[in-house]
Design an enzyme around this catalytic site. Structure first.
Site, short mmCIF file in Angstrom:
data_model
loop_
_atom_site.label_atom_id
_atom_site.label_comp_id
_atom_site.label_asym_id
_atom_site.label_seq_id
_atom_site.Cartn_x
_atom_site.Cartn_y
_atom_site.Cartn_z
N ILE A 1 0.88 -0.99 0.03
CA ILE A 1 0.02 0.00 0.00
C ILE A 1 0.92 1.01 0.03
CG2 ILE A 1 -0.23 -0.04 2.41
CD1 ILE A 1 -3.01 1.02 2.22
N CYS A 2 0.35 2.45 -0.54
CA CYS A 2 0.89 3.57 -0.58
C CYS A 2 2.52 3.49 -1.04
CB CYS A 2 1.13 4.21 0.85
SG CYS A 2 1.59 5.77 1.00
N GLY A 3 3.40 3.94 -0.55
CA GLY A 3 4.84 4.25 -0.97
C GLY A 3 5.49 2.74 -1.45
#
Length: 205
Positions: free
Chosen positions: A107-109
């Protein structure tokens, strides 16, 4: 509500300095409720500190985690994903997991980390926005899907604003919830749909 078996392998949650502690909370909480052991994995066994200031002493070092001994590797976002190569070993270990057929959820970065490793070149995926991943110069832009969370084979990806959708895809992939129960869980936690709570209560009986 749960369809997982009794002899399940643990879920491994990666932790590193600046990890986004809110992004995986729904996922790990409900996996634990379903009977999964959650084990934290750091670069070493030395304590790390989340963006929210939580100090975590990892259960394991990354070098000690083997794909065949895991049900899932979860990679949360972190400032460090975009600040150099410190977290590249986690992306390389994600490759080993996927090659072994063990699921990975990023998730995300962490999605940018997987992009740099080439793991999104041939898989449908999502992230914060398409140009965030494009900045990694990866080759998978045509496989980018503009949605809350995506599962392609054994890989789940999501953007930073979608921790509930991220959890939904993990639960679907591992068979924790399915059908109307999975839909109700999502509607309750994402939309505050009171009617969904009744569905979950009925399933629990």
């Amino acid at each position: 509500m749960s369809t997982v078996t009794a002899n399940r392998k643990p879920v491994h949650l990666a932790v590193y300095d600046t990890f986004a502690d809110w992004e995986t909370g729904h996922t790990t909480a409900y996996l634990a409720r379903a009977g999964y052991e959650i084990r934290t994995v750091g670069p070493t066994r030395a304590p790390v500190t989340s963006i929210g200031g939580l100090r975590v002493e990892p259960d394991l070092a990354l070098d000690d985690v083997e794909p065949q001994e895991s049900a899932l590797l979860i990679l949360p976002g972190a400032d460090l994903w975009d600040a150099g190569d410190d977290l590249a070993p986690f992306a390389r270990r994600a490759r080993a997991f996927l090659d072994a057929g063990t699921p990975v959820a990023a998730i995300c970065g962490a999605t940018a980390g997987l992009a740099r490793e080439g793991l999104l070149d041939d898989r449908d995926h999502t992230s914060a926005v398409s140009f965030y991943l494009a900045a990694t110069a990866y080759k998978g832009a045509e496989r980018y899907v503009d949605t809350d969370a995506v599962t392609d084979g054994n890989l789940v990806t999501a953007g930073p604003t979608e921790p509930v959708a991220f959890a939904r895809e993990v639960f679907r992939l591992l068979g924790v919830y399915d059908g109307e129960v999975l839909d109700a869980w999502y509607r309750l936690h994402h939309d505050s749909d009171a009617e969904a709570f009744a569905v979950l209560q009925q399933a629990a009986r």
